[in-house]
Design an enzyme around this catalytic site. Structure first.
Site, short mmCIF file in Angstrom:
data_model
loop_
_atom_site.label_atom_id
_atom_site.label_comp_id
_atom_site.label_asym_id
_atom_site.label_seq_id
_atom_site.Cartn_x
_atom_site.Cartn_y
_atom_site.Cartn_z
N LYS A 185 38.18 50.26 -5.94
CA LYS A 185 38.95 49.83 -4.77
C LYS A 185 38.06 50.05 -3.55
O LYS A 185 37.96 51.16 -3.04
CB LYS A 185 40.23 50.67 -4.65
CG LYS A 185 41.40 49.97 -3.95
CD LYS A 185 41.12 49.55 -2.53
CE LYS A 185 41.19 50.69 -1.55
NZ LYS A 185 40.82 50.27 -0.18
N GLY A 238 35.59 59.31 1.67
CA GLY A 238 36.34 58.88 2.85
C GLY A 238 36.73 60.08 3.68
O GLY A 238 36.05 61.11 3.69
N SER A 239 37.85 59.96 4.36
CA SER A 239 38.26 61.03 5.27
C SER A 239 38.88 62.21 4.50
O SER A 239 39.42 62.04 3.41
CB SER A 239 39.28 60.50 6.27
OG SER A 239 40.44 60.04 5.58
N GLY A 243 41.46 62.36 1.37
CA GLY A 243 41.01 63.15 0.22
C GLY A 243 42.10 64.10 -0.26
O GLY A 243 42.34 64.26 -1.47
N GLU A 261 34.41 63.25 -1.56
CA GLU A 261 33.33 63.47 -0.59
C GLU A 261 33.92 63.07 0.76
O GLU A 261 34.21 61.90 0.98
CB GLU A 261 32.12 62.63 -0.99
CG GLU A 261 30.84 63.10 -0.32
CD GLU A 261 30.67 62.48 1.03
OE1 GLU A 261 31.11 63.11 2.03
OE2 GLU A 261 30.12 61.38 1.11
N CYS A 296 28.54 60.28 6.95
CA CYS A 296 29.27 61.54 6.73
C CYS A 296 28.36 62.75 6.91
O CYS A 296 28.80 63.80 7.35
CB CYS A 296 29.91 61.54 5.35
SG CYS A 296 28.80 60.98 4.07
N GLU A 395 35.45 65.45 13.08
CA GLU A 395 34.48 64.41 12.73
C GLU A 395 34.77 63.16 13.56
O GLU A 395 35.85 62.59 13.47
CB GLU A 395 34.58 64.07 11.24
CG GLU A 395 33.51 63.08 10.81
CD GLU A 395 33.58 62.70 9.34
OE1 GLU A 395 34.66 62.36 8.85
OE2 GLU A 395 32.52 62.78 8.67
P1 NAI Z 1 39.94 56.52 4.88
O1 NAI Z 1 39.73 57.86 4.29
O2 NAI Z 1 41.32 56.13 5.28
O3 NAI Z 1 39.42 55.39 3.84
C1 NAI Z 1 38.51 55.60 2.78
C2 NAI Z 1 38.97 54.83 1.55
O4 NAI Z 1 40.22 55.37 1.13
C3 NAI Z 1 39.21 53.34 1.77
O5 NAI Z 1 38.89 52.62 0.61
C4 NAI Z 1 40.70 53.28 2.01
O6 NAI Z 1 41.28 52.03 1.72
C5 NAI Z 1 41.19 54.33 1.03
N1 NAI Z 1 42.51 54.87 1.36
C6 NAI Z 1 43.09 55.03 2.57
N2 NAI Z 1 44.32 55.55 2.45
C7 NAI Z 1 44.54 55.75 1.12
C8 NAI Z 1 45.62 56.27 0.36
N3 NAI Z 1 46.73 56.68 0.93
N4 NAI Z 1 45.47 56.33 -0.98
C9 NAI Z 1 44.34 55.91 -1.59
N5 NAI Z 1 43.29 55.40 -0.92
C10 NAI Z 1 43.38 55.32 0.42
O7 NAI Z 1 38.94 56.38 6.10
P2 NAI Z 1 39.09 55.40 7.39
O8 NAI Z 1 40.52 55.35 7.81
O9 NAI Z 1 38.43 54.13 7.04
O10 NAI Z 1 38.24 56.17 8.48
C11 NAI Z 1 38.82 57.23 9.24
C12 NAI Z 1 37.85 58.36 9.40
O11 NAI Z 1 37.49 58.88 8.14
C13 NAI Z 1 36.52 58.01 10.04
O12 NAI Z 1 36.60 57.99 11.41
C14 NAI Z 1 35.64 59.09 9.52
O13 NAI Z 1 35.77 60.24 10.33
C15 NAI Z 1 36.18 59.39 8.14
N6 NAI Z 1 35.38 58.72 7.09
C16 NAI Z 1 34.49 59.46 6.37
C17 NAI Z 1 33.68 58.85 5.43
C18 NAI Z 1 32.70 59.63 4.63
O14 NAI Z 1 31.67 59.10 4.29
N7 NAI Z 1 32.97 60.84 4.23
C19 NAI Z 1 33.73 57.40 5.19
C20 NAI Z 1 34.75 56.72 5.95
C21 NAI Z 1 35.51 57.38 6.87
MG MG Z 2 42.36 55.69 7.03
#
Ligand code: NAI
Ligand code: MG
Length: 491
Positions: A185, A238-239, A243, A261, A296, A395
């Site tokens: 996904k 992701g965030s 997580g 991560e 990240c 972050e």
């Molecule tokens: P996010 O954590 O919401 O998204 C990451 C992934 O998780 C995407 O594929 C998203 O569709 C999926 N996701 C979102 N909600 C979910 C749920 N309830 N159940 C299962 N999967 C879900 O990150 P977002 O909203 O794109 O970015 C927000 C903040 O997160 C950023 O500003 C940054 O601080 C952090 N981030 C950190 C990353 C890293 O490399 N560790 C990568 C992306 C974002």
């Molecule tokens: Mg999000």
């Protein structure tokens, strides 16, 4: 040259890839968004829901149980993944254009750095998989045992947008090589390269159903995947906020394995015993600003000894003007846009917050031409920061660097470790005892000495504390995608 024109020669596939075929979302829903490189509207990528995730998992489960993939030898799977890496290389331009189109990160950043790294990761894992051994216990009289690595079965991968193919490769390569079937996904902000990967896996010889892509929103497709009872592991980047939800979903469903991560707030310590202050500043600017801070492991908290502070900050400020964002498809631009309007607003709010919290904000004055409506943010260097401010703790995921001045290295290491995160960090010093002491005491999954970001595929990547659990990269990553099974034998 405007590389955007080249994208027209590729037919952009926007559908899900399930059981070896491209299909629309069952209810016809699509993802709609504003693209960050020029503010245009874009829609049409399949937005999968429960029904599609169920279909993908069912096909993955059936093919897994058939053994056509899971019972291949490691060297057979290796050959296929090496073929896939070659195909990714043949399609490098296409993949880089798709990622640029969706995320606004600079095209040359994808084509020269990110995509080559993703391909190298696939090759690294493929080359390693047939060199792994299982274990056995020493013979005990008439008994002995083997401890085997067995695949988990169907695994779900949930990936982010900031480095789409790299993070995806870190996960799908070891997962497939261990014999699992994969349902991926991708982030709704960066689905096209993952979708494109579908046809490449087919061409490489990966059987239908072994690799599936279900694009869609996190709350729907992502959540359904993480809750699915036939999914045996979910591997997420992701965030930290999401997580934690993934852990809940695993608990609510089938206690599937979880690896996360989840970002960081990387400390970058420069000691008064560092002899190369200018180099330390140059390396920091590059690693902090090259992808608009959307990394990240970005070193987003500089912790600088007061006696070297002035020299350091003056080089840092002048270096920051090398990372001015511009038009993403211009091959002379190293820095493009932030990913979305949402991210643009979030980062700008933090820059305003910095002033409200009493920090001084430095921005380079240089600008570059870019389309009206492009979501670009020039570097921001925040001084007079203390570690209790939100700008030092949260972050930001933008080109925003918090700089904290300290009186001693004791104070530096205590500030470095005073964080909810612990992903990556650095220590710059030429004192051997101080180097040993500080690198050992820094609470992080990856610590650089007198450098940053030189680590390659051989080094595990992942954090401690709320940076996550489990590591990507290195031969240890294979362990995440298998279980151990003991066969105790009496003769
Ligand atoms: P996010 O954590 O919401 O998204 C990451 C992934 O998780 C995407 O594929 C998203 O569709 C999926 N996701 C979102 N909600 C979910 C749920 N309830 N159940 C299962 N999967 C879900 O990150 P977002 O909203 O794109 O970015 C927000 C903040 O997160 C950023 O500003 C940054 O601080 C952090 N981030 C950190 C990353 C890293 O490399 N560790 C990568 C992306 C974002
Ligand atoms: Mg999000």
């Amino acid at each position: 040259m405007d590389m955007l024109n080249k994208l027209n020669i590729y037919q952009i596939e926007k559908r899900a890839y399930i059981n070896g075929e491209y299909v629309d979302a069952s209810d016809g829903k699509v993802i709609s968004k504003t693209l960050s490189f020029d503010g245009r509207e874009f829609s049409g990528i399949a937005a999968c829901s429960k029904e599609d995730v169920d279909k993908a998992v069912a096909s993955a489960k059936a093919v897994y149980e058939s053994g056509v993939w899971s019972k291949k030898t490691p060297s057979e799977r290796k050959e296929i993944l090496l073929k896939l890496a070659d195909l990714m290389e043949e399609h490098l331009e296409e993949l880089a254009l798709l990622d640029t189109f969706e995320t606004g990160r600079a095209y040359i950043n994808y084509s020269r750095d990110s995509l080559p790294k993703a391909i190298e990761a696939v090759r690294y894992f493929a080359e390693a998989v047939d060199k792994l051994y299982d274990e056995s216990i020493p013979v005990r009289g008439t008994d002995t045992a083997v401890i085997k690595k067995v695949p988990l079965g169907v695994v779900g991968l949930i990936t982010p947008w900031n480095d789409p193919m790299v993070v995806t490769a870190w996960k799908f390569a070891p997962a497939l090589l261990m014999g699992n079937a994969v349902v991926l996904k991708p982030a709704e902000q960066s689905s096209l390269s993952a979708i494109c990967l579908g046809k490449l896996t087919k061409e490489a010889g990966i059987p239908d159903g072994v690799f599936n892509v279900v694009p869609g929103y996190g709350e729907e497709a992502g959540k359904e995947l993480a809750l699915h009872k036939d999914v045996r592991g979910v591997f997420f980047t992701g965030s930290a906020e999401i997580g934690k939800k993934i852990m809940e979903y695993a608990g609510q469903s089938n206690m599937k394995r979880v690896a996360l991560e989840c970002g960081g707030k990387g400390p970058y310590i420069v000691s008064d015993k560092c002899n190369r202050i200018a180099e330390a500043a140059v390396v920091l600017a590059k690693n902090m600003f090259y992808n608009q801070g959307q990394i990240c492991s970005a070193p987003s908290r500089a912790i600088i000894h007061k006696s070297v502070y002035d020299e350091f900050i003056s080089v840092l400020k002048s270096e920051s003007s090398k990372y001015i964002p511009g038009y993403s498809f211009d091959e002379t631009n190293e820095v493009g846009c932030v990913v979305s309007r949402e991210q643009f607003d979030k980062v700008n709010r933090y820059i305003e917050l910095a002033s409200e919290e009493g920090a001084d904000v430095f921005r380079p004055t240089v600008t570059k031409d870019k389309p009206e409506g492009a979501y670009c943010i020039s570097p921001a260097i925040l001084e007079n920061v203390n570690n209790d401010m939100r700008i030092a703790r949260e972050e930001i995921f933008g080109p925003v660097l918090a700089v904290i001045k300290v009186d001693s290295m004791e104070e530096a290491i205590s500030i470095a470790n005073d964080s909810e995160y612990g992903l990556a960090g650095a220590v710059w010093t030429d004192d051997v005892n101080e180097a040993f002491d500080l690198t050992n005491r820094m609470d992080a999954g990856l610590v650089h000495l007198n450098s940053y970001g030189n680590d390659d595929n051989s080094s595990p990547f992942g954090g401690v504390k709320q940076s996550g659990i489990g590591k990507d990269k290195s031969v240890h990553a294979f362990d995440k995608y298998c279980d151990s099974k003991t066969i105790w034998m009496h003769f």
